[in-house]
Design a protein around this motif. Structure first.
Motif, PDB file in Angstrom:
ATOM      1  N   VAL A  72       7.293   3.245  -3.392  1.00 52.76           N
ATOM      2  CA  VAL A  72       7.056   2.881  -1.996  1.00 52.76           C
ATOM      3  C   VAL A  72       8.355   2.628  -1.234  1.00 52.76           C
ATOM      4  N   GLY A  73       9.471   2.619  -1.942  1.00 52.75           N
ATOM      5  CA  GLY A  73      10.751   2.418  -1.278  1.00 52.75           C
ATOM      6  C   GLY A  73      11.869   2.916  -2.167  1.00 52.75           C
ATOM      7  N   MET A  74      12.915   3.448  -1.568  1.00 52.28           N
ATOM      8  CA  MET A  74      14.034   3.989  -2.338  1.00 52.28           C
ATOM      9  C   MET A  74      15.362   3.617  -1.702  1.00 52.28           C
ATOM     10  N   TRP A 123      18.128  -4.615  -2.064  1.00 50.61           N
ATOM     11  CA  TRP A 123      17.748  -5.087  -0.726  1.00 50.61           C
ATOM     12  C   TRP A 123      17.274  -3.914   0.132  1.00 50.61           C
ATOM     13  N   GLU A 124      18.029  -2.808   0.095  1.00 51.81           N
ATOM     14  CA  GLU A 124      17.691  -1.650   0.920  1.00 51.81           C
ATOM     15  C   GLU A 124      16.411  -0.967   0.455  1.00 51.81           C
ATOM     16  N   ALA A 125      16.155  -0.976  -0.863  1.00 52.74           N
ATOM     17  CA  ALA A 125      14.927  -0.365  -1.380  1.00 52.74           C
ATOM     18  C   ALA A 125      13.695  -1.112  -0.880  1.00 52.74           C
ATOM     19  N   VAL A 126      13.794  -2.435  -0.837  1.00 54.16           N
ATOM     20  CA  VAL A 126      12.668  -3.234  -0.333  1.00 54.16           C
ATOM     21  C   VAL A 126      12.473  -2.990   1.160  1.00 54.16           C
ATOM     22  N   GLY A 149       0.828  -1.196   0.000  1.00 55.00           N
ATOM     23  CA  GLY A 149       0.000   0.000   0.000  1.00 55.00           C
ATOM     24  C   GLY A 149       0.864   1.247   0.000  1.00 55.00           C
ATOM     25  N   ALA A 150       0.522   2.205  -0.817  1.00 55.11           N
ATOM     26  CA  ALA A 150       1.258   3.467  -0.886  1.00 55.11           C
ATOM     27  C   ALA A 150       0.314   4.608  -0.522  1.00 55.11           C
TER      28      ALA A 150
END
Length: 364
Positions: A191-193, A284-287, A178-179
């Motif tokens: 939703v992730g960076m 990995w970090e973005a997730v 969900g965003a």
């Protein structure tokens, strides 16, 4: 290995037995290929359904009754599961899978088998993979593929597949994200960076800090890259093969790669294009930035689209071809960049590397 072979009905040979068989084989010069083995037929008779095809002639395997019995077992197990709640079904199948995995590997208890531990990390190879498949087929009366532990690489994922196979409830594995503030017609929802930039930037917060403080990301040339920095510099900008400046934008932590964390050997890591290493870390970090456990995406229909245009590491690595041989092709191929992320995270969506020069990232 010896115990595993013995469970399959093949016993080790002593030196004397091996030499005796060698002498016997040498006398049979008209035979194209001979395999000296010592077979324990008593073991084969205990579980005839697990007898390798080429040894079936040594024991009686009633094919028709076996097939019928397998169907009965499958239906019986399905009826047992249907009497349970969904959570109990999952626990029951997972327990059975862990027990068979433990037996395949020779453990005395399933406690050593963690639900989310990757089979290859547990020590599975192609032989033990087939052994496990045969055991599960025998226990539940199924006809599972030989690639089982590679298609469903953890006990938890395998148990989910088997449960769906028995109950006929296959569905696409999806992960809902969900965003906040998005609408149905938004073409892209971030939703992730994650990111890496010169100036000590190892994430979006660092990038904002650098920008908001008007920081300077230009530094001296790193000394840990194997470059002859003194020979590299020449004040004449027209001299080929040299640089007329001693400074630039560099990722100083690019050499700090935790290969073991991603299940990569140190030798393979050295042969990998640094872009591949950075991409693994950033993915990995973005997730994680999206508050998602990366391990939870395993088996999901998640895609990886990578923009990649530079391939200059290949020429550098080729100079060390002898020491890195065997890993150079995958380490320097652009197509592998996106696939390596998919493989490491266990993603089953599309994996595409795009090279359209300066527009690579935009097109991806």
């Amino acid at each position: 290995d010896l115990r595993r072979m013995a469970r399959g009905g093949l016993l080790p040979l002593s030196s004397e037995q091996g030499l005796e068989l060698f002498d016997a084989a040498a006398a049979l010069t008209d035979e194209a290929a001979l395999v000296p083995i010592r077979v324990d037929t008593a073991t084969l008779r205990v579980r005839p359904e697990m007898t390798p095809l080429m040894l079936r002639g040594l024991v009686r395997v009633p094919n028709r009754r076996k097939a019928d019995a397998g169907t009965d077992r499958s239906q019986s197990f399905a009826r047992t599961l249907l009497r349970l709640e969904a959570a109990e079904q999952e626990a029951r199948v997972l327990e059975l899978v862990r027990n068979e995995v433990a037996s395949t590997l020779g453990h005395s208890s399933s406690e050593a088998i963690k639900p989310r531990q990757v089979f290859t990390d547990l020590g599975f190879d192609s032989l033990t993979a087939v052994d496990l498949r045969n055991r599960l087929n025998a226990v539940m009366g199924l006809r599972l593929p030989a690639t089982l532990v590679f298609d469903y690489p953890t006990p938890e994922a395998l148990a989910g597949f088997i449960r769906a196979e028995i109950l006929g409830t296959h569905s696409e594995s999806t992960t809902a994200v969900g965003a906040t503030g998005t609408t149905a017609d938004d073409p892209i929802a971030i939703v992730g960076m994650s990111c890496r930039y010169p100036g000590g930037v190892s994430g979006p917060k660092d990038l904002w800090r650098l920008l908001s403080t008007a920081g300077d990301a230009v530094t001296g040339i790193p000394s840990d890259r194997g470059w002859d920095v003194n020979a590299l510099f020449d004040p004449d900008p027209d001299r080929p093969g040299t640089s007329y400046t001693r400074e630039g934008g560099f990722l100083h932590d690019a050499t700090h790669f935790d290969a073991d964390f991603f299940g990569i050997s140190p030798r393979e890591a050295v042969a990998m294009d640094p872009q591949q290493r950075l991409l693994l870390e950033a993915s990995w970090e973005a997730v994680e930035s999206a508050a998602i456990d990366p391990a939870s995406l395993r088996g999901s229909n998640t895609g990886v689209f990578t923009g990649l245009m530079y391939h200059d590491f290949a020429a550098y690595a080729a100079a060390s071809a002898e020491s890195l041989e065997g890993h150079l092709t995958t380490g320097t191929a652009g197509s592998v960049a996106s696939g390596r992320v998919s493989y490491t995270l266990g993603l089953e969506g599309p994996a595409v590397t795009v090279d359209t020069a300066c527009s690579s990232s935009l097109v991806a």
